[in-house]
Design a protein around this motif. Structure first.
Motif, short mmCIF file in Angstrom:
data_model
loop_
_atom_site.label_atom_id
_atom_site.label_comp_id
_atom_site.label_asym_id
_atom_site.label_seq_id
_atom_site.Cartn_x
_atom_site.Cartn_y
_atom_site.Cartn_z
N PRO A 20 0.85 -1.19 0.00
CA PRO A 20 0.00 0.00 0.00
C PRO A 20 0.88 1.23 0.00
N ALA A 21 0.64 2.11 -0.95
CA ALA A 21 1.56 3.22 -1.14
C ALA A 21 1.10 4.48 -0.45
N ALA A 22 -0.18 4.76 -0.48
CA ALA A 22 -0.64 6.01 0.09
C ALA A 22 -1.81 5.71 1.01
N PRO A 23 -2.07 6.57 2.00
CA PRO A 23 -3.24 6.34 2.84
C PRO A 23 -4.49 6.40 1.96
N CYS A 24 -5.43 5.53 2.22
CA CYS A 24 -6.60 5.48 1.34
C CYS A 24 -7.56 6.59 1.74
N ALA A 25 -7.10 7.81 1.59
CA ALA A 25 -7.86 8.96 2.07
C ALA A 25 -9.10 9.22 1.23
N HIS A 26 -9.15 8.55 0.07
CA HIS A 26 -10.26 8.83 -0.83
C HIS A 26 -11.50 8.02 -0.49
N LEU A 27 -11.37 7.08 0.44
CA LEU A 27 -12.56 6.30 0.80
C LEU A 27 -13.62 7.25 1.36
N ALA A 28 -14.82 7.09 0.85
CA ALA A 28 -15.84 8.11 1.08
C ALA A 28 -16.25 8.24 2.54
N LEU A 40 -1.04 13.67 9.12
CA LEU A 40 -0.10 14.21 10.10
C LEU A 40 0.91 13.13 10.51
N VAL A 41 0.39 11.92 10.77
CA VAL A 41 1.28 10.83 11.16
C VAL A 41 2.27 10.52 10.05
N GLU A 42 1.76 10.46 8.82
CA GLU A 42 2.67 10.17 7.72
C GLU A 42 3.74 11.24 7.61
N LEU A 43 3.31 12.49 7.79
CA LEU A 43 4.26 13.60 7.72
C LEU A 43 5.32 13.46 8.80
N GLY A 44 4.87 13.10 10.03
CA GLY A 44 5.80 12.94 11.13
C GLY A 44 6.81 11.84 10.86
N LEU A 45 6.31 10.71 10.35
CA LEU A 45 7.21 9.59 10.06
C LEU A 45 8.20 9.99 8.97
N ARG A 46 7.67 10.69 7.96
CA ARG A 46 8.56 11.09 6.86
C ARG A 46 9.63 12.04 7.38
N ALA B 86 12.04 3.56 10.45
CA ALA B 86 11.80 2.23 9.90
C ALA B 86 10.37 2.09 9.40
N PHE B 87 9.41 2.63 10.16
CA PHE B 87 8.01 2.55 9.72
C PHE B 87 7.82 3.30 8.41
N TYR B 88 8.42 4.48 8.32
CA TYR B 88 8.28 5.23 7.07
C TYR B 88 8.89 4.43 5.92
N LEU B 89 10.10 3.92 6.13
CA LEU B 89 10.80 3.23 5.04
C LEU B 89 10.06 1.98 4.61
N HIS B 90 9.45 1.28 5.56
CA HIS B 90 8.84 0.01 5.19
C HIS B 90 7.37 0.14 4.84
N GLU B 91 6.67 1.10 5.41
CA GLU B 91 5.22 1.14 5.23
C GLU B 91 4.75 2.24 4.28
N LYS B 192 -5.14 3.25 6.79
CA LYS B 192 -3.71 2.96 6.87
C LYS B 192 -3.21 3.04 8.31
N LEU B 193 -3.60 4.15 8.97
CA LEU B 193 -3.13 4.36 10.33
C LEU B 193 -3.68 3.29 11.27
N ALA B 194 -4.97 2.98 11.11
CA ALA B 194 -5.59 1.96 11.96
C ALA B 194 -4.90 0.61 11.74
N THR B 195 -4.58 0.31 10.49
CA THR B 195 -3.89 -0.94 10.18
C THR B 195 -2.53 -0.98 10.87
N LEU B 196 -1.80 0.12 10.75
CA LEU B 196 -0.47 0.17 11.36
C LEU B 196 -0.58 0.00 12.87
N ARG B 197 -1.55 0.71 13.47
CA ARG B 197 -1.62 0.75 14.92
C ARG B 197 -2.14 -0.56 15.50
#
Lengths: 372, 301
Positions: A20-28, A40-46, B86-91, B192-197
């Motif tokens: 899975p490449a991107a968060p599935c933000a488009h789900l209605a 926000l989480v993705e941004l933080g991780l990045r 690691a989470f960013y790189l892998h997920e 995605k977040l729920a899956t990860l968590r």
């Protein structure tokens, strides 16, 4: 489900996607807040990942920038002006037997005109390292020779041992024994190098001197042998991985043709795993060049230019560890030490990147799905 | 390798076997030598007393506490940052394999930097640059001085050293979580977040723990990075603030072995300190190895 073909399609696509490449933000059905949190989480991780990646640049740029004279790096100078006695503080502990020397250096630094002294990279070319001589000499040659000598001895001792042990584990050892050897070597890798250096000092040094009868108790050879202890696990682990990585059907084919295990090893396994083994040796070399505590304790620490195996030696790393505690911030010696650190950085990085590239190639060439 | 061993294989088997025995026995030799030299000194008092008589007697309690505090500060910095990376790189980088390659390359390079260079970096960046500027901002007269070696800067420097260990280990544990589990979670409509968590993180937790243990073990054994960033020759008090200097087992051993006023009298203390350090790092390493083996065995196939 027939009413919502688009949602159904999207989910199906999501399932079939390998990663899975991107968060599935488009789900209605997702609320706006939740998708904001996701982003926000993705941004933080990045941001964390980029920070981790940027650290190496930070390290390199700060080590290099400290080689420049104070006028060229304004921010730290401010700190010095604000705290006048701060500049005269030496780092590390003066009590380390170097107190007197540090004091002398301090006096010298006070009497010296700070504008007149500057470090230049050209100072590093020369056959003598002697920072307390007037004028000071910062020739790197004796230190590079010392590092090369000790790393060479460490590899000459450690690489054959590590590779042999890897061959034994993969080729000859019964399965159970092989499964025991690997974690034991991993434990050996975890022995703190200061402990290895200490035992080198109190046990190995008298032992080797009695055995070989050389003149100096602490010397390059002794340090090399002790550094081998730190190098063996790296060589072993990488070589073992490379040997296991050779596809099983090749091994079985060779054995089926009637070749003995050793013939199979020599003619097939070793050539096939050569790149991985070379990678292990290079990584070991990188480790040996950067190793500090062992050589600091038992190399004899004399920065003399000598090719003799049993002469006292001084490595680049040990020089940093010994002299950094005695210098003042901003004096020429301080900048010279950071220049030395830059050189050591580049050396170690070159071997590690070389080893990494060899390793990547070795893994890239591996036949898929045949591991173990 | 399943086949019979030919008689002409024996020389090679014996030769490589001896090399293996020599390698593995080094561990045993180290342990026995240290126990032999330190047995008379090892006692409860050695563990809970401070050094006495100019460090020729007494125990190593401040050094033990200093080591624990150091790895604590280090873990607080390295484990979250490393895990997030690691989470960013892998997920999150599935569509960008080249970027992952680049990150791996850089992290490998970071792991290859000699420990002593980290020490010099820590002095230049944390102590002089960050600390020095903090002192200027806060005014030199009041408050603690940040522009000198202390526990915080030593922990940060050590965190740089152990960060690659954390990243690599956590990534390995993420790789062990099967892709199908994630897909099943997505199929149920989880984000995605729920899956990860709720799916990935619980399965990766032992791996994160392993990473933390490995990092602590590595950090407890290294001396070079803290020589100029916070470790002190002798501080009888337990550090009470991040701006305090501290004693550390490895550095204590180095000091005792090379600069002791009376090498004969302190031989026992040296051996016992080395033994303590070895047991500490060895126990951590062993638990990481065992934990890792369990994680690997649990991998679904």
């Amino acid at each position: 489900m027939a009413d919502h073909p688009s949602t159904h399609d999207t989910v199906a696509k999501e399932i079939s996607r390998p990663v899975p490449a991107a968060p599935c933000a488009h789900l209605a059905w997702r609320s706006g807040l939740r998708s904001a949190v996701e982003r926000l989480v993705e941004l933080g991780l990045r941001a964390s990942a980029w920070l981790s990646g940027a650290l190496i640049l930070l390290v390199f740029s700060f080590v290099v920038s400290e080689t420049l004279t104070a006028e060229e790096s304004p921010a730290p100078l401010q700190a010095d002006l604000a705290a006048p006695d701060h500049q005269l503080q030496s780092y590390g502990a003066d009590a380390l037997g170097a107190g007197a020397r540090a004091l002398a250096t301090r006096e010298a630094a006070r009497s010296r005109d700070p504008q007149g002294e500057a470090f230049s990279w050209g100072d590093l070319a020369g056959p003598i390292w002697d920072p307390v001589r007037q004028p000071p000499h910062f020739g790197l040659l004796p230190l590079i020779v010392g590092s090369a000598k000790i790393a060479g001895i460490a590899l000459a001792v450690g690489a054959p041992l590590g590779i042999s042990a890897a061959i034994f584990t993969v080729v000859f050892a019964p399965r159970r024994m092989g499964e025991l050897i690997k974690p034991l070597v991993e434990l050996l890798a975890g022995v703190p190098t200061v402990v290895v250096g200490f035992l080198g000092l109190v046990v190995l040094a008298p032992f080797l001197q009695n055995l070989l009868g050389y003149q100096f108790r602490l010397n390059g050879f002794l340090a090399g042998v002790a550094v081998a202890v730190a190098v063996i696990p790296i060589v072993y682990t990488t070589a073992e991985d490379a040997l296991w990585g050779v596809p099983g059907h090749l091994r079985e084919g060779s054995l089926a043709l009637g070749a003995s295990r050793w013939q199979t090893t020599r003619r097939m396994l070793l050539p096939a795993a050569a790149q991985g083994i070379v990678a292990g040796v290079m990584l070991g070399l990188g480790k040996a060049i950067g190793e500090t505590m062992i050589v600091l304790i038992i190399s004899g620490n004399a920065p003399v230019l000598s090719l003799g195996l049993f002469a006292p030696a001084r490595t680049m790393s040990a020089t940093l560890a010994t002299e950094m505690g005695t210098v003042l911030r901003g004096e020429v010696h301080y900048h010279a030490l950071y220049a030395l650190a830059t050189v050591l950085f580049v050396f170690a990085l070159a071997f590690n990147i070389g080893g990494g590239i060899a390793l990547g190639r070795a893994r890239g060439g591996k036949v898929q799905g045949e591991h173990r | 390798m399943r086949s019979r061993v030919f008689p002409r294989d024996w020389p090679a088997a014996i030769l490589t076997g001896v090399a293996t025995a020599a390698t593995v026995s080094m561990l045993l030799v180290v342990l026995v030598l240290l126990l032999k030299g330190g047995w008379g000194t090892l006692s409860l008092e050695f563990l809970i007393a401070a050094p006495k008589n100019g460090m020729t007697a007494g125990g190593v309690f401040p050094a033990i506490v200093g080591t624990v505090l150091l790895v604590l500060v280090m873990s607080l910095a390295a484990v979250p940052l490393g895990t997030a990376t690691a989470f960013y790189l892998h997920e999150y980088t599935g569509a960008r394999p080249r970027r992952v390659e680049m990150f791996r390359f850089v992290i490998r390079a970071l792991a290859g930097i000699p420990a002593i260079v980290f020490g010099l970096f820590g002095l230049a960046f944390f102590v002089n640059f960050l600390g020095g500027n903090l002192d200027v901002l806060g005014g030199v007269e009041q408050g603690p001085r940040w522009g000198q070696p202390n526990l915080l800067w030593a922990g940060m420097t050590m965190a740089l050293l152990t960060l690659p260990v954390v990243i690599v280990t956590v990534e390995e544990s993420l790789r062990a979580v099967p892709q199908e589990v994630r897909e099943a979670s997505f199929a149920l409509g989880a984000s995605k977040l729920a899956t990860l968590r709720s799916v990935v993180l619980p399965q990766a937790l032992p791996g994160i723990l392993t990473a933390a243990i490995l990092a602590v073990s590595r950090g407890a054994g290294e001396v070079a990075p803290i020589m100029f960033t916070g470790a002190a020759y002798y501080v009888p008090e337990i550090p009470g603030a991040l701006t305090d200097q501290f004693m550390e087992l490895g550095y204590h051993l180095y000091v005792m072995a090379t600069q002791s006023t009376d090498v004969q009298a302190t031989a026992g203390i040296q051996h016992a300190t080395a033994f303590l350090l070895l047991v500490l790092t060895g126990a951590l390493n062993l638990s990481a190895v065992l934990l890792r083996a369990r994680v690997r065995a649990r991998r679904w196939s």
